[in-house]
Design an enzyme around this catalytic site. Sequence first.
Site, mmCIF file in Angstrom:
data_model
loop_
_atom_site.group_PDB
_atom_site.id
_atom_site.type_symbol
_atom_site.label_atom_id
_atom_site.label_comp_id
_atom_site.label_asym_id
_atom_site.label_seq_id
_atom_site.Cartn_x
_atom_site.Cartn_y
_atom_site.Cartn_z
ATOM 1 N N ASP A 38 0.841 -1.198 0.000
ATOM 2 C CA ASP A 38 0.000 0.000 0.000
ATOM 3 C C ASP A 38 0.875 1.245 0.000
ATOM 4 O O ASP A 38 2.063 1.180 0.292
ATOM 5 C CB ASP A 38 -0.871 0.020 1.256
ATOM 6 C CG ASP A 38 -1.941 -1.058 1.217
ATOM 7 O OD1 ASP A 38 -2.234 -1.546 0.112
ATOM 8 O OD2 ASP A 38 -2.465 -1.401 2.284
ATOM 9 N N LYS B 292 -3.946 3.092 -2.732
ATOM 10 C CA LYS B 292 -4.757 3.199 -1.523
ATOM 11 C C LYS B 292 -4.344 4.393 -0.684
ATOM 12 O O LYS B 292 -4.227 4.306 0.517
ATOM 13 C CB LYS B 292 -4.624 1.927 -0.663
ATOM 14 C CG LYS B 292 -5.363 0.753 -1.185
ATOM 15 C CD LYS B 292 -6.748 0.691 -0.564
ATOM 16 C CE LYS B 292 -7.428 -0.610 -0.862
ATOM 17 N NZ LYS B 292 -7.139 -1.618 0.109
ATOM 18 N N MET C 20 -8.260 6.861 10.421
ATOM 19 C CA MET C 20 -8.792 7.613 9.285
ATOM 20 C C MET C 20 -9.795 8.651 9.768
ATOM 21 O O MET C 20 -10.808 8.898 9.118
ATOM 22 C CB MET C 20 -9.463 6.652 8.281
ATOM 23 C CG MET C 20 -8.512 5.601 7.760
ATOM 24 S SD MET C 20 -9.318 4.330 6.764
ATOM 25 C CE MET C 20 -10.022 3.281 8.019
HETATM 26 N N1 SAH Z 1 -3.757 -1.375 9.201
HETATM 27 C C1 SAH Z 1 -3.368 -0.065 9.677
HETATM 28 C C2 SAH Z 1 -4.455 0.939 9.535
HETATM 29 C C3 SAH Z 1 -4.797 1.296 8.118
HETATM 30 S S1 SAH Z 1 -6.013 2.532 8.004
HETATM 31 C C4 SAH Z 1 -2.899 -0.162 11.118
HETATM 32 O O1 SAH Z 1 -3.071 -1.213 11.759
HETATM 33 O O2 SAH Z 1 -2.337 0.788 11.623
HETATM 34 C C5 SAH Z 1 -5.039 3.968 7.804
HETATM 35 C C6 SAH Z 1 -5.122 4.830 9.026
HETATM 36 O O3 SAH Z 1 -4.243 4.335 10.016
HETATM 37 C C7 SAH Z 1 -4.668 6.250 8.809
HETATM 38 O O4 SAH Z 1 -5.711 7.043 8.298
HETATM 39 C C8 SAH Z 1 -4.318 6.674 10.214
HETATM 40 O O5 SAH Z 1 -5.472 6.963 10.973
HETATM 41 C C9 SAH Z 1 -3.753 5.403 10.761
HETATM 42 N N2 SAH Z 1 -2.272 5.378 10.666
HETATM 43 C C10 SAH Z 1 -1.503 4.547 9.946
HETATM 44 N N3 SAH Z 1 -0.205 4.828 10.153
HETATM 45 C C11 SAH Z 1 -0.149 5.861 11.013
HETATM 46 C C12 SAH Z 1 0.895 6.602 11.622
HETATM 47 N N4 SAH Z 1 2.176 6.328 11.389
HETATM 48 N N5 SAH Z 1 0.577 7.598 12.467
HETATM 49 C C13 SAH Z 1 -0.712 7.902 12.732
HETATM 50 N N6 SAH Z 1 -1.733 7.217 12.201
HETATM 51 C C14 SAH Z 1 -1.463 6.217 11.355
#
Ligand code: SAH
Length: 482
Positions: A254, A276, A389
């Site tokens: 992604d 994505k 998100m």
């Molecule tokens: N599978 C991922 C989530 C994917 S959805 C997980 O477990 O983290 C994507 C969302 O994850 C983003 O919109 C944000 O809200 C969050 N996210 C992912 N990486 C991040 C980061 N480094 N810092 C803050 N939020 C993060």
Amino acid sequence: MTEDVPKLNAFPIFMRVEGEAVVIVGGGEEALAKARLLGQSSARLRVVAADADPALREWLAVNGAELVEAEYAPAHLDGAVLVFAASGDESLDRRIVEDARAAGIPVNAVDRPELCDFFTPAIVNRAPLAVAIGTEGAGPVLAQIVRARIDRLLSPSLGPLAALAASFRVAAEHLLAKGSERRAFWRAFFSGAPERALEAGDLAGARRAASELLSRSTAPRGHIALVGAGPGAEDLLTLRAQRLLMEADVIVHDALVPEAVIAMGRRDAERLSVGKRKGCHSKSQAEINALLVELGRDGKRVVRLKSGDPLVFGRAGEEMAALRDAGVSYEVVPGVTAAFAAAADFELPLTLRGVSSSMVFTTGHDLKGGTLPDWAKLAISGATVAVYMGRSVAADVASRLIEAGLSPDTAVAVVENASLASRRRFHGTLADLPSLESRTDLNGPVMTVIGDAVAGANFEHSEPLAAHRKQAAKAEPQGARI
Ligand code: SAH
């Protein structure tokens, strides 16, 4: 051989020691260190020491090695295949070296490289597989560092896998043509179903898979690993994820997965970005599912890399269903999810004794309807809420939670780019949260954590969300009210 490759002055070999006598002369720490090293082999250890340290004594007793309690005499070396002079006394070590050489036995003198016939390596032990690291006596610390790195790379199940391979060798030579057919079998053996079964601790399953491979000896079957890449910092990747990346033929990732993580893959692996990222054109989920199935059917080893944990807002459910339906084998490797990385960055206890004992992972995108989703009720009863998100719905999240009865003063922590050096932290209350939506200075992914447990976080490195709320209000006097 090219001229400019420096020559080794010590040539590594593996020496047979099974059931053979190895003698260590000395009773102190150095002797114990050598005993421990040799204790990884099936040699018979004989330690000669008039006054052995208690620690050495105990180790020898526990490991069933022989202790000869006497002043050293040349006869102690009788029948040995290797000798270690570890007395700590230079003139005695010299004598031992001379006696061993006179008897034609290779000898090592601890900390005296000039007296050594051979050096002992640092060892990564996955018996029967072994990696020996040598520096010709120049840098034992360097050898230990390299050892630790290699140790991390090699699965503990490699030993049993190598042992299993040995038991299949004769059959493979008998049944398979020399050359590509045999090579393909071994490649599938070491990186296919037998390897995966052993990784999961299933020796019987590994044996079955290997027999099946042997009888089929067809093209290797594909396998998809749905792997969590963690929140962004490359050293928050798991060791298993790293290993799979190094074995992958194809990496499908992604947009949120950082380049540094993808770069950990095999250099010649094919890399496919499936986008994505909000607002960017990307493959649809159906296209991604179809791509994974196709790669699996082509016999590829695929790492499907997702940010954070693959099972948290990663749409892994759909990918797994497609793979199951297509009969393509797959596995899931967990990762550090963004909520955990954000909590760590804020030193924020997600559960807090007497304050919060449950936790909600949500997107906030389900708040639009007329009825309150269950998680809002949980929030009111004290759960810590992690909003994924959630930037574009920050105002909705805040107003609906307040409407439902959560205090506007409830603590809120926001982290952009959690785990990365570029991270930014903000703190405030539920009443401040809507200001997130209008911010144009946040380009990275944002995690919002809401709840009374947030009050236990460390706010030394965070900026108040409210500062921005006031600025925004000033800029547009009749602006959207919270
Ligand atoms: N599978 C991922 C989530 C994917 S959805 C997980 O477990 O983290 C994507 C969302 O994850 C983003 O919109 C944000 O809200 C969050 N996210 C992912 N990486 C991040 C980061 N480094 N810092 C803050 N939020 C993060």
